[in-house]
Design an enzyme around this catalytic site. Structure first.
Site, PDB file in Angstrom:
ATOM      1  N   GLN A  54      51.906  17.551   5.683  1.00  0.00           N
ATOM      2  CA  GLN A  54      52.461  18.624   6.506  1.00  0.00           C
ATOM      3  C   GLN A  54      52.686  18.147   7.946  1.00  0.00           C
ATOM      4  O   GLN A  54      53.733  18.417   8.553  1.00  0.00           O
ATOM      5  CB  GLN A  54      51.480  19.794   6.472  1.00  0.00           C
ATOM      6  N   SER A  89      37.751  23.630   5.291  1.00  0.00           N
ATOM      7  CA  SER A  89      38.971  24.288   4.815  1.00  0.00           C
ATOM      8  C   SER A  89      38.648  25.758   4.604  1.00  0.00           C
ATOM      9  O   SER A  89      37.548  26.099   4.152  1.00  0.00           O
ATOM     10  CB  SER A  89      39.413  23.666   3.484  1.00  0.00           C
ATOM     11  N   HIS A 109      39.922  24.405  12.864  1.00  0.00           N
ATOM     12  CA  HIS A 109      40.934  25.111  13.655  1.00  0.00           C
ATOM     13  C   HIS A 109      40.534  25.145  15.133  1.00  0.00           C
ATOM     14  O   HIS A 109      41.372  24.980  16.021  1.00  0.00           O
ATOM     15  CB  HIS A 109      41.070  26.564  13.179  1.00  0.00           C
TER      16      HIS A 109
HETATM   17  P1  AMP Z   1      45.558  26.328   7.764  1.00  0.00           P
HETATM   18  O1  AMP Z   1      45.024  27.554   8.399  1.00  0.00           O
HETATM   19  O2  AMP Z   1      44.710  25.802   6.660  1.00  0.00           O
HETATM   20  O3  AMP Z   1      47.017  26.426   7.421  1.00  0.00           O
HETATM   21  O4  AMP Z   1      45.462  25.199   8.870  1.00  0.00           O
HETATM   22  C1  AMP Z   1      45.971  25.377  10.164  1.00  0.00           C
HETATM   23  C2  AMP Z   1      45.878  24.080  10.922  1.00  0.00           C
HETATM   24  O5  AMP Z   1      44.522  23.649  10.966  1.00  0.00           O
HETATM   25  C3  AMP Z   1      46.672  22.956  10.255  1.00  0.00           C
HETATM   26  O6  AMP Z   1      47.292  22.170  11.254  1.00  0.00           O
HETATM   27  C4  AMP Z   1      45.585  22.186   9.536  1.00  0.00           C
HETATM   28  O7  AMP Z   1      45.910  20.823   9.336  1.00  0.00           O
HETATM   29  C5  AMP Z   1      44.433  22.329  10.501  1.00  0.00           C
HETATM   30  N1  AMP Z   1      43.153  22.102   9.818  1.00  0.00           N
HETATM   31  C6  AMP Z   1      42.701  22.708   8.695  1.00  0.00           C
HETATM   32  N2  AMP Z   1      41.499  22.201   8.328  1.00  0.00           N
HETATM   33  C7  AMP Z   1      41.199  21.237   9.242  1.00  0.00           C
HETATM   34  C8  AMP Z   1      40.096  20.332   9.419  1.00  0.00           C
HETATM   35  N3  AMP Z   1      39.068  20.324   8.571  1.00  0.00           N
HETATM   36  N4  AMP Z   1      40.128  19.498  10.462  1.00  0.00           N
HETATM   37  C9  AMP Z   1      41.177  19.503  11.333  1.00  0.00           C
HETATM   38  N5  AMP Z   1      42.238  20.314  11.220  1.00  0.00           N
HETATM   39  C10 AMP Z   1      42.250  21.188  10.198  1.00  0.00           C
END
Ligand code: AMP
Length: 291
Positions: free
Chosen positions: A153, A185, A37
């Site tokens: 997504q 994640s 993030h």
């Molecule tokens: P989330 O909080 O999991 O819904 O993710 C929010 C944003 O962060 C989304 O655009 C995800 O694709 C991005 N994101 C989550 N994990 C990663 C990662 N390991 N590398 C890059 N972007 C990420």
């Protein structure tokens, strides 16, 4: 860093910044922020002059029996992380601010959810597009940065923005990984130490398939098979899908070419993990083999 939770306050702040001639960057998240993030915040900073990070666990994108209630939440930690990384505004709306009443009108993702996570998570992407559309209207960003980790997504958001003329540019940032290759994640916190070891098979499978492509394999079935063999050999991993798709239409391909995407979803215990790699010499060419 200013902190806002009201819809009207958010829009007023954003419009005031634009009135000062600043361009607004936006990083939508569900919180429990990690380095993946934070790199999106860095990227938004590079592209714009005022960065908004939202933290909102969106009920509409969780199906019955999914992990909405247990999804990790820690606003104090997110506040510190976003501030330290240079965000200008943390937007953490209450559910009522985003859903003052149940939405009747929705956004249909069409055939872009026929494959990958679509069939496994009915209604999920409708929920994602609904909240992203709402957040875009509340933040009015010039640029929104999303991660390629959630590749389906990202494609859907980009397509929604194009098809519906949202005045925002979507930047898709590369996946940030642990040293052993596992994609960062928020859900990794669920993994026990044994599950964490099993999960390493996912980047290993992607790396093996990528290597097969680089060494000349062009039959999609064999590239998929290469990944599946690695996943099947791992203990405690329950594979949902392994698919090689074209990176725009997200439909399975027969012949492998550069920039197509090999994507995996697997359950490790109760935790569902997804990951993907782009074929070819691009930045994913150095995906690490987990040791
Ligand atoms: P989330 O909080 O999991 O819904 O993710 C929010 C944003 O962060 C989304 O655009 C995800 O694709 C991005 N994101 C989550 N994990 C990663 C990662 N390991 N590398 C890059 N972007 C990420």
């Amino acid at each position: 860093m200013i902190e806002l939770s009201g819809a009207r306050e958010m829009l007023a702040w954003s419009r005031a910044r634009r009135g000062e001639g600043r361009r607004i960057g936006f990083v939508p998240t569900m919180g429990y922020l990690h380095e993946g993030h934070l790199r999106l915040i860095d990227r938004a900073r590079e592209e714009t002059d005022a960065v908004v990070v939202s933290v909102f666990v969106n009920p509409a994108q969780f199906g019955p029996g999914e992990d909405f209630e247990r999804y990790p939440r820690d606003l104090a930690r997110d506040r510190a992380a976003a501030r330290d990384r240079g965000a200008d505004c943390l937007f953490h709306p209450a559910p009522d601010a985003v859903y003052p009443r149940p939405a009747v009108i929705g956004i249909a993702p069409g055939p872009l959810t026929d494959h990958l996570c679509g069939p496994w998570r009915p209604g999920h992407f409708e929920g994602v597009l609904l909240v992203v559309a709402k957040l875009f209207h509340l933040v009015e960003p010039d640029v929104a940065v999303v991660g390629r980790k959630d590749a389906q997504q990202a494609v859907l958001i980009r397509r929604m923005v194009e098809d519906l003329h949202f005045p925002v540019r979507i930047v898709v940032a590369p996946t940030v990984r642990e040293p052993d290759g596992l994609a960062l994640s928020s859900r990794n916190v669920y993994l026990s130490s044994e599950e964490r070891i099993s999960a390493r098979a996912i980047p290993r499978a992607l790396a093996a398939a990528h290597a097969a492509y680089v060494s000349g394999e062009r039959a999609a079935v064999r590239i998929v098979e290469t990944a599946r063999t690695v996943l099947d050999a791992a203990d405690g991993l329950d594979v949902e899908y392994v698919e090689l798709v074209d990176a725009e239409g997200l439909a399975p391909v027969v012949t492998a070419e550069s920039d197509q995407m090999l994507a995996v979803a697997a359950r490790v215990g109760l935790t569902r993990l997804i990951d993907n790699v782009l074929l070819g010499p691009g930045p994913d060419g150095d995906i690490r083999l987990a040791s």
